[in-house]
Write an enzyme that holds these catalytic residues in place. Structure first.
Site: not given
Lengths: 445, 445
Positions: A23, A25-26, A182, A311
């Site tokens: 991964g 990501g964050f 959003e 996540d």
């Protein structure tokens, strides 16, 4: 196309412990930052070559920001490291006995394995919805949705058939979590300030933005107070909210709900559910509802050298019996925390358990319309929440350049209500020849 | 996908003369600006929903600029007009007897018809090259080429096979006109300043940038002096120039030249030829070498109410016996000039013949390396030509926002040598499932 057999992962062997991260990501990026280059070899395997600032993805889909302004190339972030190895490849399997992971182009041994794969859209097994609905998980998705929305307005300008026009002007967003809310708010602002100028021949009173959720309130992860504020803002902006409502099917033309209601729509966005991006290889009992069960060191149940963060992990604690919310903060914090623990390991120090520092939650509905849950059961709304939202999002965007461009765009839009990125880019050339660009439609997958 | 029968052009009838413009580029946009909204109904039919600043397209392909920063939505440019009608649709036929044009979704009557379709890539009938080579004509092409280049470097990082790696690191650019030269120069700058940092595992001495042309000098439209300067700059930057050299075939793996030489390359960019984008319907004798023959009023030979402007037109004059160069300036000037003549017509004034004001030609090879041909047979080179190039290009970019972002990017890059847009975005989802993102390859068409 290149033949797979010519490729291999091609990672040099060193004496340092090798941390393989799946991964980009964050969690993955924050972990890497906390692993000293001199002490660890880091191998990052990712299906995207960029680090995406996903909380702003809906802005790309609604032409508010350029795709590039919310993404940083992973290689650029770590271009000062000597023993960092990014590989743009899909991981297919984990073999905990052999301590290897397998990719499409070969296997690699790990000393520590970190699963930071995030989530994928969850269609609850409905292949038809998966095929026809538009997702919003990557830049590809966002550019695709942007093109779809703009093409729908173009096509709506070119029909005298009221039913067809209505189907093109009905946007259905399934899922009233942060992404759905959003996106709905941003579309409503677009309808108010941009679209009537761009499409003077269309009556945008006919454009319906439906926000649908199976639960009984919008933004269920936030406090009931913020849900109520959000609901109010959305209605002020003219979003049609349908709660306690489940999508049954979508064939690309008509959304059918379980209660029998039907809405004709050429564009349904699926923001209704995510599942952790699980990799094959670990036993089924370490996965619960699509997330890896981890202890407070983020170790996957039963393994000392396999971790899951963000996540895709579920860490049950007294305060968070169902695990942490699947948003950026837990991933960022767990990444940094795991990095520090791996450094402790190297120094033979005791590991520290992870403790989540809840900084609160923010969501934006429109200009000067935002909501926030602060620690200590306080809530904010309105202009002050909106300013807080702006500040937090720009602050967390990595990289000088992105911040500058995002800020420039926002300042520009603040004064002009304009959006510049209303560009249809759809490299779907093979279908164009048959049908002409105007009719190409590529549902996200 | 929507059924075509539900769509129609849907243009209101008015008493004003209706100008139908096919195309949305330099000529089309400049013409529209000179047609008063109160006097004319303008119908613009285009396959792109944006006005692209094509002279900077190579910057998008080499990750220097975001796609959105060189494009403006056509609707946004004209959102203050009441009788302007943009339609995102392909034109298939012109019927001069009936005074109509036909599109995929129906026909429309014109009072004046303006063909401003520009050019398409000319593969000289070679379908294999068309299928496998990468074009550089639209934003789709540029984003596609950017992804292809970045994927090639990713794949080159993942092979131990020297031949495969070399094929991935060989970039062949066919055509040494402005596009080919500027692309080659930009790639060479990228190789020097960006790629070694991003891909520390690759030896970029192995990366070869071939610039190939059938003629005997680079930048043939410019003066021999500027060609010489450009040649020198390209060699300083390490571009391998091959002149008097014709591509025979390309199968996606090996470029074969007519003289027997072969280069293995996964990426061949086709910038070797363009042809006017001719629409069916007018007799063959009004087309010469893929361009409409026009008189000094831009009237297509034999027609009073059909015009061609810009690249798709050829206006032979004493000074320009082969027609004007196929660059932005003649299109911009002819568009504005035709607009003024149509206004004169309305006022029963005599039409003025077009006269091209040659402002000179500019091309950029790299930082502080540019060339210019000025009116009066003067040439410029080096830093001063580069500053002139910067100034001219920013000046001509339409729209406050684009200018601001392009400038911000340039200033940033000037100080840091960085490029931010190194993002692989390839919405080719259907092929991903079979092959994994890393191996998707989409040749431009």
């Amino acid at each position: 196309m290149l033949h797979l057999e010519h490729l291999s992962l091609n990672i040099p062997d060193t004496n340092k412990p090798r941390v393989v991260i799946i991964g980009g990501g964050f969690g993955a990026v924050n972990l890497t930052k906390d692993l000293p280059d001199k002490d660890f070899q880091v191998v990052m395997l990712s299906k995207l070559n960029y680090y995406g600032f996903w909380p702003l993805l809906y802005q790309v889909a609604t032409a508010g920001l350029e795709p590039e302004s919310i993404a940083e190339p992973v290689r650029k972030i770590f271009d000062d490291r000597k023993d960092f190895h990014f590989r743009f490849v899909r991981v297919t399997n984990i073999d905990p006995a052999a301590k290897t992971v397998t990719t499409l182009i070969g296997s690699i041994r790990y000393d520590y394995l970190v699963i930071a794969t995030g989530t994928t859209s969850n269609y609850f097994g409905n292949q038809q919805i998966k095929q026809h609905a538009f997702g919003l998980k990557t830049l590809d998705d966002a550019v695709n949705l942007r093109s779809q929305l703009l093409q729908s307005f173009e096509q709506a300008s070119m029909t005298r058939d009221p039913e067809t026009r209505q189907a093109l002007l009905n946007i259905v967003i399934a899922g009233a979590g942060p992404t759905g809310v959003e996106l709905a708010g941003s579309l409503a602002e677009m309808r108010r300030h941009i679209l009537p100028r761009d499409y003077p021949g269309l009556d945008f009173k006919q454009m319906n933005i439906y926000l649908v959720d199976g639960l009984d309130r919008v933004l269920p992860p936030l406090s009931p107070e913020s849900s109520k504020n959000t609901h109010e803002y959305l209605e002020e902006l003219g979003v049609i909210i349908k709660l306690n409502k489940l999508v049954d099917s979508y064939d690309g033309h008509t959304v059918k709900f379980k209660d029998g209601e039907q809405i004709r729509s050429q564009t349904m966005v699926w923001a209704a559910g995510v599942a952790g991006a699980i990799i094959e290889g670990l036993p089924a009992e370490v996965v619960e509802r699509g997330r890896y069960l981890v202890n407070t060191f983020n170790q996957v149940q039963g393994y000392e050298d396999i971790f899951a963060i963000g996540d895709v992990a579920v860490m049950k604690t007294d305060k968070w019996p169902k695990g942490h919310p699947q948003v950026a903060q837990p991933a960022l914090q767990q990444g940094a925390h795991l990095g520090k623990n791996l450094v402790r390991q190297l120094r033979n120090q005791a590991w520290q358990p992870f403790s989540y520092f809840d900084k609160g939650s923010l969501a934006i509905v429109g200009r000067a319309r935002a909501v926030a849950d602060l620690p200590g059961n306080k809530t904010l709304r309105g202009f002050i929440a909106w300013v807080a939202w702006l500040f937090v999002h720009v602050y967390y965007l990595i990289g000088f350049r992105s911040k500058l461009i995002v800020l420039a765009n926002w300042v520009y839009r603040l004064f002009t209500y304009q959006r510049g990125a209303r560009i249809i880019v759809r490299p779907l050339i093979k279908e164009e020849d048959k049908m002409g660009e105007v009719f190409v439609r590529q549902p996200a997958n």
